[in-house]
Design a protein around this motif. Structure first.
Motif: not given
Length: 267
Positions: A187, A190, A179
């Motif tokens: 992402e 996250n 990512d």
């Protein structure tokens, strides 16, 4: 892909644990029940189980005993002698009393977690038996009775940092690297535990939310942090009670509840 594990050993090895015998030498376990016919409606027939309900009932009972933390009940659901495979060696657990005495060293936190997370209709089955988790535990039918026939202790090099599952950590690190490499800010966010502590020149600031992290992404994820992260191999990280250190301490990863997250950055 699940890792297969050797469940029955031709030789028995004696070892010690904290100065005491880890397991006593015993006889080789019986051969699994013969398969007489295939039944496409029975996913367990390859393991010698003729009635699928027999396994699902047994499995529910085993999971309940483990969940309720009742070693005596779990011991009744084990086939003796039971093989315990650890560090390339096989130890034999000869009877219920020995199993109960060493329960926490046999049914480790990982073994218990894998068992409780495994659904009966998702197990791997072959002629050796029924595999739970990633080979952590094997169930078979010996002498016409279902029981745990082997437990495999799979080492977790990240355990000192509170990481529950080594494979989950390695997947997390790999995904985070991908990512970051792709510049997928959402992402990456996250993968962060908020508030995130960012240390710079002896001062600390807190990034309180995903939105704030994304808005300041390039200031937070500096070129040096990215470089160190992308160069890091999972088997070369430094692990301590504080967490898992990436690079020279540029990034720290830890277990937050059921999730693995980045909790600190050092610029």
């Amino acid at each position: 892909m699940k890792k297969a594990a050797i469940i029955l050993s031709a030789s028995i090895v004696l070892a010690t644990f904290s100065g005491q015998a880890w397991a006593n030498q015993g006889t080789t376990a019986s051969t699994p029940a013969a398969i007489t016919k295939a039944d496409t409606n029975n996913p367990y027939y390859v393991a010698g189980i003729d009635n699928p309900a027999e396994f699902t009932t047994y499995y529910a009972k085993l999971q309940k005993a483990v969940k309720d933390n009742k070693p005596e009940e779990v011991a009744k659901l084990v086939s003796y002698p039971m093989n315990l495979n650890k560090d390339g060696k096989t130890f034999v657990i000869s009877n219920k009393d020995e199993f109960i005495k060493k329960y926490d060293r046999i049914f480790t936190s990982r073994v218990r977690e894998q068992l409780l997370a495994q659904k009966a209709d998702k197990v791997f089955v072959n002629w050796k038996g029924i595999m739970v988790g990633e080979g952590d535990l094997w169930i078979g039918k010996l002498d016409n009775k279902l029981g745990v026939i082997a437990v495999n202790i799979i080492n977790n090099p990240y355990e000192a940092a509170g990481i529950k599952n080594a494979i989950e950590f390695e997947h997390f690190l790999s995904k985070l690297q991908k990512d970051v490499c792709k510049g997928n800010k959402s992402e990456v966010a996250n993968s962060i535990a908020f508030p995130l502590k960012v240390n710079h020149n002896g001062k600390s600031i807190e990034i309180k939310s995903k939105k704030e992290f994304i808005a300041n992404y390039n200031k937070i994820m500096t070129a040096n942090i990215k470089k160190k992260l992308l160069a890091q191999k999972a088997d070369k990280v430094v692990v301590s009670w504080k967490g898992v250190m990436v690079g020279d301490g540029e990034l720290w990863i830890g277990q937050t509840g059921e999730h693995i997250k980045v909790f600190a950055l050092n610029q």
